[in-house]
Enzyme design. Structure first.
Site, short mmCIF file in Angstrom:
data_model
loop_
_atom_site.label_atom_id
_atom_site.label_comp_id
_atom_site.label_asym_id
_atom_site.label_seq_id
_atom_site.Cartn_x
_atom_site.Cartn_y
_atom_site.Cartn_z
N ASP A 38 0.84 -1.20 0.00
CA ASP A 38 0.00 0.00 0.00
C ASP A 38 0.87 1.25 0.00
O ASP A 38 1.97 1.25 0.56
CB ASP A 38 -0.91 -0.03 1.24
CG ASP A 38 -2.07 0.95 1.13
OD1 ASP A 38 -2.30 1.49 0.03
OD2 ASP A 38 -2.73 1.19 2.15
N ARG A 51 0.44 9.14 -10.17
CA ARG A 51 0.28 7.86 -9.47
C ARG A 51 0.92 6.70 -10.24
O ARG A 51 1.41 5.74 -9.64
CB ARG A 51 -1.21 7.59 -9.24
CG ARG A 51 -1.85 8.57 -8.27
CD ARG A 51 -3.35 8.32 -8.15
NE ARG A 51 -3.65 6.98 -7.69
CZ ARG A 51 -3.64 6.59 -6.40
NH1 ARG A 51 -3.35 7.47 -5.46
NH2 ARG A 51 -3.94 5.36 -6.07
N THR A 84 -11.05 -6.80 -5.39
CA THR A 84 -12.33 -6.75 -6.10
C THR A 84 -12.92 -5.34 -6.04
O THR A 84 -13.73 -4.96 -6.87
CB THR A 84 -13.34 -7.76 -5.48
OG1 THR A 84 -13.28 -7.66 -4.05
CG2 THR A 84 -13.01 -9.18 -5.89
N ASN A 86 -10.97 -2.58 -6.17
CA ASN A 86 -10.12 -1.67 -6.95
C ASN A 86 -10.68 -1.33 -8.34
O ASN A 86 -10.25 -0.37 -8.98
CB ASN A 86 -8.69 -2.23 -7.10
CG ASN A 86 -7.85 -2.10 -5.84
OD1 ASN A 86 -6.92 -2.87 -5.63
ND2 ASN A 86 -8.18 -1.14 -4.97
N TRP A 87 -11.67 -2.12 -8.81
CA TRP A 87 -12.31 -1.77 -10.10
C TRP A 87 -12.97 -0.41 -10.03
O TRP A 87 -13.25 0.21 -11.05
CB TRP A 87 -13.35 -2.82 -10.48
CG TRP A 87 -12.80 -4.19 -10.74
CD1 TRP A 87 -12.94 -5.29 -9.94
CD2 TRP A 87 -12.01 -4.62 -11.86
NE1 TRP A 87 -12.28 -6.36 -10.49
CE2 TRP A 87 -11.70 -5.99 -11.68
CE3 TRP A 87 -11.53 -3.98 -13.01
CZ2 TRP A 87 -10.96 -6.72 -12.59
CZ3 TRP A 87 -10.78 -4.72 -13.92
CH2 TRP A 87 -10.49 -6.06 -13.71
N ARG A 89 -11.74 2.29 -8.93
CA ARG A 89 -10.81 3.41 -9.17
C ARG A 89 -11.11 4.01 -10.55
O ARG A 89 -11.76 3.37 -11.37
CB ARG A 89 -9.37 2.90 -9.13
CG ARG A 89 -8.97 2.48 -7.73
CD ARG A 89 -7.50 2.20 -7.62
NE ARG A 89 -7.19 1.94 -6.22
CZ ARG A 89 -5.99 2.03 -5.69
NH1 ARG A 89 -4.95 2.38 -6.43
NH2 ARG A 89 -5.80 1.80 -4.41
N ARG A 206 1.80 -4.90 6.31
CA ARG A 206 1.04 -3.88 5.59
C ARG A 206 1.86 -2.59 5.59
O ARG A 206 2.26 -2.11 6.67
CB ARG A 206 -0.33 -3.63 6.19
CG ARG A 206 -1.09 -2.58 5.37
CD ARG A 206 -2.57 -2.53 5.56
NE ARG A 206 -3.13 -1.64 4.53
CZ ARG A 206 -4.35 -1.66 4.06
NH1 ARG A 206 -5.20 -2.54 4.51
NH2 ARG A 206 -4.75 -0.82 3.13
C1 FPP Z 1 -1.38 0.11 -3.65
O1 FPP Z 1 -1.07 1.47 -3.75
C2 FPP Z 1 -0.80 -0.70 -4.73
C3 FPP Z 1 -1.45 -1.20 -5.81
C4 FPP Z 1 -2.91 -0.95 -6.01
C5 FPP Z 1 -0.80 -2.00 -6.87
C6 FPP Z 1 0.40 -2.81 -6.48
C7 FPP Z 1 0.86 -3.65 -7.61
C8 FPP Z 1 2.15 -3.87 -7.95
C9 FPP Z 1 3.26 -3.30 -7.17
C10 FPP Z 1 2.53 -4.76 -9.13
C11 FPP Z 1 2.01 -6.16 -9.03
C12 FPP Z 1 2.43 -7.00 -10.20
C13 FPP Z 1 1.72 -8.01 -10.77
C14 FPP Z 1 2.31 -8.75 -11.90
C15 FPP Z 1 0.37 -8.42 -10.31
P1 FPP Z 1 -2.24 2.57 -3.74
O2 FPP Z 1 -2.51 2.99 -5.16
O3 FPP Z 1 -3.42 2.02 -3.04
O4 FPP Z 1 -1.56 3.72 -2.93
P2 FPP Z 1 -2.33 4.89 -2.14
O5 FPP Z 1 -3.10 4.22 -1.05
O6 FPP Z 1 -1.20 5.74 -1.61
O7 FPP Z 1 -3.18 5.62 -3.12
#
Ligand code: FPP
Length: 260
Positions: A38, A51, A84, A86-87, A89, A206
């Site tokens: 995260d 981002r 599930t 995150n769609w 966003r 986390r």
């Molecule tokens: C959370 O940050 C992170 C993610 C939603 C994506 C993490 C994925 C990867 C690092 C790559 C994974 C690779 C594969 C092949 C599946 P956030 O956007 O929620 O951060 P924020 O809370 O600060 O907005």
């Protein structure tokens, strides 16, 4: 789990002052480490970047942690990449993540092959864009005979959806009489989850300081030790991982029993 001592020491050379390989007990490593990655967005925001840059930096962290876990001889590493929820966003971010997942998979396949990593996915892959799903299927096919660390990536994963799916699968088995009501016990539920072939996590990390589970592995985390750090995922490196393991090793795990 096989590990190469020389490679291990080389990878964890140049330690910072507060932590090193010697700070952790190599005989008491968690067999399964799970991570809620995260803070990519906030990492980028703090640097006045968009981002997308945060997610790209997040991929670099994931590679470092995969390599660290392989070097340490961890049996299973799992990571929450896309829920599930995150769609919901903005569509452009969802598209970007799906493209990044496909690109990352292709880019990291040589690493998985070289390091004998077996890739599995937790979640419903049928809802993913075709190209992302195809690259995931390629990754599964190319690594299914590997015998080293298992890397479980949770993509389009939600624990409530997983438990609902398990309930349906069990009900169907009862309906077609391949299972009787008396056969339904905790083991039966566990074998109908995406994680059927994985041990439960011993350590959950986390990043970015949030104190919640966000619909992640609700069943499997029943007795897992939690470690939350304020560090954003793109800054989470091999030393942060050692700090998490050190904290895990200081815990007194009782599994609901009285301590000795
Ligand atoms: C959370 O940050 C992170 C993610 C939603 C994506 C993490 C994925 C990867 C690092 C790559 C994974 C690779 C594969 C092949 C599946 P956030 O956007 O929620 O951060 P924020 O809370 O600060 O907005």
């Amino acid at each position: 789990m096989h590990r190469d001592e020389a490679k291990l020491r080389a990878y964890f050379a140049d330690a910072p002052t507060d932590i090193s390989l010697a700070s952790i007990d190599q005989q008491r490593l968690p067999s399964h480490i799970s991570i809620i990655m995260d803070g990519n967005g906030r990492w980028a925001q703090a640097r006045h970047m968009d981002r997308a840059q945060g997610h790209k930096a997040g991929v670099e962290s994931l590679r470092e942690i995969i390599t660290s876990c392989v070097r340490l001889g961890i049996e299973v590493l799992s990571a929450y990449a896309f829920s599930t929820e995150n769609w919901q966003r903005p569509q452009h971010e969802v598209n970007l993540l799906m493209q990044l997942f496909a690109k990352t998979l292709i880019q990291e396949l040589p690493l998985f092959e070289e390091e004998n990593v077996r890739l599995v996915f937790l979640g419903d892959l049928t809802a993913l864009p075709q190209k992302t799903r195809q690259t995931f299927e390629l990754g599964l096919a190319r690594t299914c005979h590997n015998t080293g660390m298992m890397l479980a990536l949770a993509v389009n994963y939600g624990a409530r959806a997983e438990l609902t799916r398990a309930a349906k699968l069990i009900a169907r088995d009862v309906q077609n009489e391949s299972l009787s009501l008396d056969d339904i016990n905790e083991d039966c539920v566990a074998t109908h989850l995406y994680t059927a072939d994985l041990p439960d996590p011993e350590l959950l990390v986390r990043t970015s300081g949030e104190l919640r589970l966000s619909n992640y592995l609700l069943w499997q985390l029943a007795y897992t030790e939690f470690y939350v750090t304020d560090t954003f995922w793109p800054d989470f490196d091999r030393w942060e991982l050692l700090r998490a393991i050190q904290s895990f090793q200081q815990r007194h795990r009782r599994f609901g029993k009285v301590g000795v």
